[in-house]
Design a protein around this motif. Sequence first.
Motif, mmCIF file in Angstrom:
data_model
loop_
_atom_site.group_PDB
_atom_site.id
_atom_site.type_symbol
_atom_site.label_atom_id
_atom_site.label_comp_id
_atom_site.label_asym_id
_atom_site.label_seq_id
_atom_site.Cartn_x
_atom_site.Cartn_y
_atom_site.Cartn_z
ATOM 1 N N ARG A 182 68.315 -15.219 -26.460
ATOM 2 C CA ARG A 182 67.079 -15.690 -27.074
ATOM 3 C C ARG A 182 65.934 -14.718 -26.818
ATOM 4 O O ARG A 182 65.839 -14.114 -25.752
ATOM 5 C CB ARG A 182 66.739 -17.061 -26.468
ATOM 6 C CG ARG A 182 65.464 -17.699 -26.975
ATOM 7 C CD ARG A 182 65.280 -19.047 -26.261
ATOM 8 N NE ARG A 182 63.918 -19.540 -26.440
ATOM 9 C CZ ARG A 182 63.590 -20.538 -27.251
ATOM 10 N NH1 ARG A 182 64.511 -21.155 -27.945
ATOM 11 N NH2 ARG A 182 62.326 -20.928 -27.357
ATOM 12 N N ILE A 183 65.092 -14.572 -27.832
ATOM 13 C CA ILE A 183 63.844 -13.835 -27.668
ATOM 14 C C ILE A 183 62.721 -14.849 -27.847
ATOM 15 O O ILE A 183 62.643 -15.516 -28.888
ATOM 16 C CB ILE A 183 63.717 -12.706 -28.715
ATOM 17 C CG1 ILE A 183 64.883 -11.723 -28.584
ATOM 18 C CG2 ILE A 183 62.380 -11.976 -28.566
ATOM 19 C CD1 ILE A 183 65.071 -10.832 -29.797
ATOM 20 N N GLU A 184 61.899 -14.999 -26.814
ATOM 21 C CA GLU A 184 60.813 -15.980 -26.869
ATOM 22 C C GLU A 184 59.785 -15.553 -27.906
ATOM 23 O O GLU A 184 59.543 -14.365 -28.091
ATOM 24 C CB GLU A 184 60.126 -16.092 -25.495
ATOM 25 C CG GLU A 184 61.039 -16.571 -24.388
ATOM 26 C CD GLU A 184 61.665 -17.926 -24.662
ATOM 27 O OE1 GLU A 184 61.052 -18.752 -25.381
ATOM 28 O OE2 GLU A 184 62.791 -18.157 -24.178
ATOM 29 N N PRO A 185 59.136 -16.537 -28.537
ATOM 30 C CA PRO A 185 58.088 -16.153 -29.490
ATOM 31 C C PRO A 185 56.861 -15.592 -28.761
ATOM 32 O O PRO A 185 56.304 -16.269 -27.903
ATOM 33 C CB PRO A 185 57.751 -17.464 -30.210
ATOM 34 C CG PRO A 185 58.343 -18.555 -29.403
ATOM 35 C CD PRO A 185 59.362 -17.977 -28.479
ATOM 36 N N VAL A 186 56.524 -14.365 -29.053
ATOM 37 C CA VAL A 186 55.320 -13.753 -28.474
ATOM 38 C C VAL A 186 54.458 -13.206 -29.610
ATOM 39 O O VAL A 186 54.921 -13.051 -30.734
ATOM 40 C CB VAL A 186 55.660 -12.592 -27.499
ATOM 41 C CG1 VAL A 186 56.313 -13.122 -26.237
ATOM 42 C CG2 VAL A 186 56.567 -11.568 -28.172
ATOM 43 N N PRO A 190 61.224 -18.571 -32.211
ATOM 44 C CA PRO A 190 62.033 -17.654 -31.396
ATOM 45 C C PRO A 190 63.107 -16.965 -32.241
ATOM 46 O O PRO A 190 63.310 -17.321 -33.395
ATOM 47 C CB PRO A 190 62.691 -18.577 -30.372
ATOM 48 C CG PRO A 190 62.741 -19.904 -31.036
ATOM 49 C CD PRO A 190 61.586 -19.974 -31.982
ATOM 50 N N VAL A 191 63.782 -15.997 -31.638
ATOM 51 C CA VAL A 191 64.956 -15.368 -32.257
ATOM 52 C C VAL A 191 66.161 -15.755 -31.411
ATOM 53 O O VAL A 191 66.070 -15.740 -30.185
ATOM 54 C CB VAL A 191 64.808 -13.831 -32.264
ATOM 55 C CG1 VAL A 191 66.127 -13.148 -32.646
ATOM 56 C CG2 VAL A 191 63.693 -13.399 -33.209
ATOM 57 N N ILE A 192 67.234 -16.116 -32.054
ATOM 58 C CA ILE A 192 68.473 -16.375 -31.305
ATOM 59 C C ILE A 192 69.579 -15.508 -31.894
ATOM 60 O O ILE A 192 69.809 -15.511 -33.111
ATOM 61 C CB ILE A 192 68.846 -17.871 -31.327
ATOM 62 C CG1 ILE A 192 67.767 -18.655 -30.567
ATOM 63 C CG2 ILE A 192 70.225 -18.094 -30.703
ATOM 64 C CD1 ILE A 192 67.943 -20.142 -30.535
#
Lengths: 151, 476
Positions: B15-19, B25-27
């Motif tokens: 997962r990439i957290e939303p920043v 997010p990206v999974i």
Amino acid sequence: MSAEISPAKPSRNTPRWEHFPHEADMGVRGYGATLEEAFAQAALALTAAICDPAGIRMTTPVEIRCEAPDRETLLVDWLNALVYEMAVRRMVFGRFDLCIDGTALRATARGEPIERERHRPAVEVKGATYTELKVFRDESGAWIAQCVVDV
Amino acid sequence: MDLNRLTRLSEYAWRIEPVDAMRAPVIIYADEALIRAMDEKVREQAANVARLPGIVGACYAMPDAHWGYGFPIGGVAAFDAERDGVVSAGGVGFDISCGVRTLYTGLKRDEVDPLKRELADALYATVPVGVGSRGRIRLDHRQMDEMLAGGAEWAVRQGYGHPRDLERIEERGRMAGAKPEAVSPQAKERQRAEMGTLGSGNHYLEVQEVSEIYAPAVAESFGLARGDVVVTIHCGSRGLGHQIGTDFLKRMQTAATQYGIALPDRELACAPIESPVGREYLGAMRAAINCALANRQIITHLAREVFAELLPKARLDLLYDVSHNTCKVEEHLIEGRKKRVYVHRKGATRAFGPDHPELPDVFRGVGQPVLIGGSMGTASYILAGSPAGEALSFASACHGAGRAMSRHQAARTWGGREVVDELAARGIIVRSPSWRGVAEEAPGAYKDVRAVVEAADRVGLARLVAKVSPMACIKG
């Protein structure tokens, strides 16, 4: 980065083209002393993605015009106009004479109907993309025009 | 890809957290080896997609994800029209509704083997393939519009195949909501001589053998047994789809500016779903889906002609037909309630699980067949939609192997003749008009499709059912 370079002297100002790698597809890049030369060389790189430009006879001229809000978009439009003409006329082009006035382009592309036995085309190009799209002058004053094409 | 920039959710999910400007997010679904080998551009591009207005859930990347244009190839993203959601021409790609269709033959390997060479020659002579090839069919303006509205259903009406084929095609062979009038005259002109052509690049027609069964009960309900011979067609909407992609990529650049949508990448060009350009694109894109469905239907008819001549016992009925470059309106569970959203799948296959109302009765018990094409000379896989897919990825799975090497590098590494000879020594007959085309598609230029489908199976995007291995390949 490996690149297939056209048979010309590798001086920055000498008109020439090359391919640059993209994971799924292929980048086309043209160099020239003028914007017109760089666009013509990028078009040759487009042809070279399909077949060997050296084997193309310049029997049939096709007139092409495009207009776009900026130089980058003009490059994409120019290459897409060629993709379109190649597709509907079943032709390949080996020579390009252009005149660019601001963001308006007039050109004559010369080539011939594709012959599968002689030209041995490897892939068809689906379209030019905005990926790695750049049109600029480098420090030596040479024009460079490039983008990735979807094959 | 740098693992330090990802949060590991499980053995197969990252997962990439939303920043910053990300709205979701990206999974990414992949095992550790696949994700290490994945280009950083996949992370970058998926994070850019997550910035687009109206995105719901997450931006998902499938195990075969690689660097695309704007969207990663192997990317899935859904948008909600009620939250100013967008539709993106780059999120579908140039080859709209490129897809895979598998046909049974009713024959076993030993019945086909003695005639394999003749079969490859006849298929190569009958199915137009490669650059500069033309189909037998010419459509006038009225017929073109009928084809764009009717899809495979239109093709069947013209005598290409049987009405029973339609049941085994997504959308039952005809994508509703197509607007032929939204397709430019240039796109139609580009298609005039291309109906029933395979194209070039990674497109192919293969005669394959079912070489392994992983889920016997599902395989049985799909009608597949070890040693069965099947035919698989991989191609899309040809010049028409490419031109629609080109036309709307440009129009959506302007539209995005007009609607104040900040584009992190020009290739992400998009327009609000509820805007004139957005609606026009959806109408044109659906017409291109119909073009692809009609195209695969015509090629099926050509393959049937060849088999009728050489192996008259064969009966080429459809297993299924799936598309992997689309945007479709579907009902999904969003924040606990069912909602209709616009799901973009770019290089991702829809994978509806058991009991999905859109599936034909025959697949209701087990989920739909998910057809994953290998590269030339390597195995392909048949999976089944799983119940878990809905929550994981809006019911989506991978679509193929994905390139591991650029075309240029592949052409420098192998010679076309060498590739053809090597495959022939392994019993695989390749027919293609271009040596360079074959070299660029060499099996070694692609990732290991097995690792991709295993990751999809382990994480639950779809379940592995069978492996099919090539016997003969017609390549563009």
